[in-house]
Scaffold this active site. Sequence first.
Site, PDB file in Angstrom:
ATOM      1  N   GLU A   1      12.170  -0.172 -17.776  1.00  0.00           N
ATOM      2  CA  GLU A   1      11.516  -0.489 -16.511  1.00  0.00           C
ATOM      3  C   GLU A   1      12.485  -0.235 -15.364  1.00  0.00           C
ATOM      4  O   GLU A   1      13.583  -0.784 -15.343  1.00  0.00           O
ATOM      5  CB  GLU A   1      11.053  -1.940 -16.496  1.00  0.00           C
TER       6      GLU A   1
ATOM      7  N   TYR B   1       7.731   2.155  -8.575  1.00  0.00           N
ATOM      8  CA  TYR B   1       7.877   1.483  -9.868  1.00  0.00           C
ATOM      9  C   TYR B   1       7.663   2.508 -10.969  1.00  0.00           C
ATOM     10  O   TYR B   1       6.716   3.303 -10.923  1.00  0.00           O
ATOM     11  CB  TYR B   1       6.846   0.363 -10.016  1.00  0.00           C
TER      12      TYR B   1
END
Length: 416
Positions: free
Chosen positions: A227, A139
């Site tokens: 993101e 991530y």
Amino acid sequence: MLASFRTTGSLARRAASAGQKRFLSIHEYQSVNLLNSYGIPTPKSIVAKSPEEAYNVAQNFGTDKLVIKAQVLAGGRGKGKFDNGFQGGVHTVDNPQQAWEYAGKMIGSKLITKQTGAGGRICNAVMLAERRDPSHEYYVAVLNDRVTQGVVLVASNQGGMNIEEVAATNPGAIITTPIDFEKGLSKFTALELARTLGIKEGGQEEAANIFINLYKIFKDKDATQIEINPMSETVDGHVLCMDAKFGFDDNAEFRHEDIFALRDISQEEPSEVEAQKAGLNFIKLDGSIGCLVNGAGLAMATMDVLALHGGNPANFLDVGGGATPETVKKAFEILLSDPKVKSIFINIFGGIMRCDYIAEGVIKATKELGLTIPLVVRLKGTMEAEAKAMIKASGLKIVALDSLDEAAETAVQLAV
């Protein structure tokens, strides 16, 4: 009653916050194009806006191992469900016919996920991407951080899942790296982060360059959030951004017309789009009492008082300090477009805003729009006496009250 009051109070604050700032989001396929323009590697992908286009894309892609993704501005697409009953917004595809079938079930239907609400969001396109087998998923995000009062890069070696759950169950898995706004992320720091995440030596250079270029996009394009979930280390040793989510600051629209031209209003609540065009801060809610207020603070207080008396607001609507009679009429049109609205409560404190302007707009809207639902008005401040006289002289069925509690209670009673 107290629980309801607290719940709606919290909702009011979130609505007010949202009403003061709107951040542009773009579709995944648009995000991929932006990433590629900065040299950030992604799986090859092509967008299709019809089942026939999807068939042709799959037929000419160069590989049979593809993934088809519904292009809807919401998270949780893979676990979502379309309003036609088709399950899942992300599927593997092995041939052109399968691509045609899946695209036909997705395009033109609404995808319902945990983020869209029960109404879902329309899918107007699908993205077909090559399948790249990951050996590990990470991530990565670039965002503004209140603690450091600057930009940070947030990373974890537990990607491909809900990062909020990771933060709650294993906060040590989240690595936060401050970034110097002017200098950006140094190669040394980027490589060190890649090693800390456990990326294999052969992919560390690629990962470091991804980190560095993500910040460049963030700064160059006035982003509010980038993101990447997941960023994958593939079995053949490469590091790729598999999925991307971008947000951009609306205040920078004048600098990035190319980015803001990507806005897809079909993904937004129509009434909120109309309100934005009129310069109104409007957030649609689920109640039955339409609210028209000036000032975010008073709007929140109004929603709280309605809840205290057992009511449920249908919206957050702040007309601001520069509203005109025409703006007020437009606000009425937006409120009346919601069939769930059973009464309207106008609560105005005239400081910069003149109460007579509001009264003129209310009278005009009531006459021209043929208002049939109950209307409760509370006006205080600048030109208050003149405004009350205008309402009284109009002869219209408008309930004018001075007490906030009494006005709110009346609006609740009339909405039943």
